[in-house]
Design an enzyme around this catalytic site. Structure first.
Site, short mmCIF file in Angstrom:
data_model
loop_
_atom_site.label_atom_id
_atom_site.label_comp_id
_atom_site.label_asym_id
_atom_site.label_seq_id
_atom_site.Cartn_x
_atom_site.Cartn_y
_atom_site.Cartn_z
N HIS A 1 -10.12 -5.81 -2.60
CA HIS A 1 -8.62 -5.79 -2.09
C HIS A 1 -8.63 -6.17 -0.59
CE1 HIS A 1 -9.62 -1.48 -2.17
NE2 HIS A 1 -9.01 -1.41 -0.99
N GLU B 1 -12.65 3.44 -1.28
CA GLU B 1 -11.92 4.45 -2.34
C GLU B 1 -11.59 3.75 -3.31
OE1 GLU B 1 -7.96 5.74 -0.87
OE2 GLU B 1 -8.73 6.23 1.31
N HIS C 1 -6.70 -5.70 2.87
CA HIS C 1 -5.30 -5.08 3.57
C HIS C 1 -4.98 -6.14 4.52
CE1 HIS C 1 -6.49 -0.94 2.64
NE2 HIS C 1 -7.64 -1.35 2.60
N ASP D 1 0.83 -1.19 -0.05
CA ASP D 1 0.03 -0.02 0.00
C ASP D 1 0.80 1.12 0.04
OD1 ASP D 1 -1.85 2.27 0.73
OD2 ASP D 1 -3.24 0.58 1.09
N ILE D 2 0.69 2.02 -0.93
CA ILE D 2 1.47 3.41 -1.04
C ILE D 2 1.26 4.60 0.11
CG2 ILE D 2 -0.28 5.03 -2.44
CD1 ILE D 2 3.33 4.19 -3.61
P1 AMP Z 1 -9.88 1.25 0.25
O1 AMP Z 1 -10.60 1.33 -0.94
O2 AMP Z 1 -10.71 2.13 1.28
O3 AMP Z 1 -9.53 -0.01 1.14
O4 AMP Z 1 -8.63 2.09 0.16
C1 AMP Z 1 -7.69 1.79 -0.92
C2 AMP Z 1 -6.38 1.76 -0.44
O5 AMP Z 1 -5.46 1.56 -1.67
C3 AMP Z 1 -5.87 2.82 0.52
O6 AMP Z 1 -4.98 2.23 1.62
C4 AMP Z 1 -4.71 3.50 -0.63
O7 AMP Z 1 -3.48 3.97 0.15
C5 AMP Z 1 -4.35 2.16 -1.55
N1 AMP Z 1 -3.87 2.83 -2.68
C6 AMP Z 1 -4.53 3.56 -3.65
N2 AMP Z 1 -3.73 3.64 -4.95
C7 AMP Z 1 -2.91 3.09 -4.60
C8 AMP Z 1 -1.60 2.78 -5.42
N3 AMP Z 1 -1.48 3.18 -6.90
N4 AMP Z 1 -0.72 1.63 -5.00
C9 AMP Z 1 -0.61 1.31 -4.06
N5 AMP Z 1 -1.82 1.64 -2.93
C10 AMP Z 1 -2.86 2.24 -3.60
#
Ligand code: AMP
Length: 132
Positions: free
Chosen positions: A93, A88, A95, A29-30
């Site tokens: 996905h 988001e 975590h 995760d970025i």
């Molecule tokens: P959520 O959809 O609420 O689980 O959050 C999306 C997650 O994806 C967040 O923790 C972001 O930091 C992560 N994220 C979004 N874009 C990227 C990316 N390009 N590379 C890695 N992680 C990402």
């Protein structure tokens, strides 16, 4: 149109890839809650995790298990916490977050800012500890 995580799978968007097989992909995760915070996704773009066919969802968790075992060998922690939000990015996905207390997996917390060098180091360390 392909979403951001599908573009990560194809390499169109760069990522700190931890591991992949024919169906699943894991990357850091970025905006991590902890060093080693990893996302596990199906290569097929499905928004909601519970819309994934049951057999594939089972396989996804087994893939996540192998990733978690790798992370815990590298990042000192009590356990690897598991969370699914998907608020988001509309591509399912899981975590995987190294945790020592509930506070460590509070998504409202300020995220860590890691250098590119540290991300790369974590990729090398963790991927070397994963056997698919
Ligand atoms: P959520 O959809 O609420 O689980 O959050 C999306 C997650 O994806 C967040 O923790 C972001 O930091 C992560 N994220 C979004 N874009 C990227 C990316 N390009 N590379 C890695 N992680 C990402």
């Amino acid at each position: 149109m392909a979403g951001i995580f599908s573009k990560i799978v194809t390499g169109e968007i760069p990522s700190y890839k931890i591991a992949e097989n024919d169906k699943f992909f894991a990357f850091l995760d970025i905006n991590p809650l902890a060093e080693g915070h990893t996302l596990v996704i199906p290569k097929q773009e499905i928004d909601y995790i519970f819309d994934i066919p049951a057999d594939q969802l089972g396989e996804m968790m087994q893939f996540a298990q192998k990733i978690a075992k790798g992370i815990e060998k590298v990042v000192p922690c009590k356990k690897i916490g598991v969370a699914v939000l998907g608020l988001e990015v509309p591509h399912a996905h899981i975590h995987l977050v190294p945790i020592n207390s509930v506070y460590d997996i509070d998504f409202k917390r300020e995220k860590l800012k890691l250098s590119e060098e540290r991300f790369r180091e974590l990729v090398l360390l963790i991927s070397n500890h994963i056997t698919l």
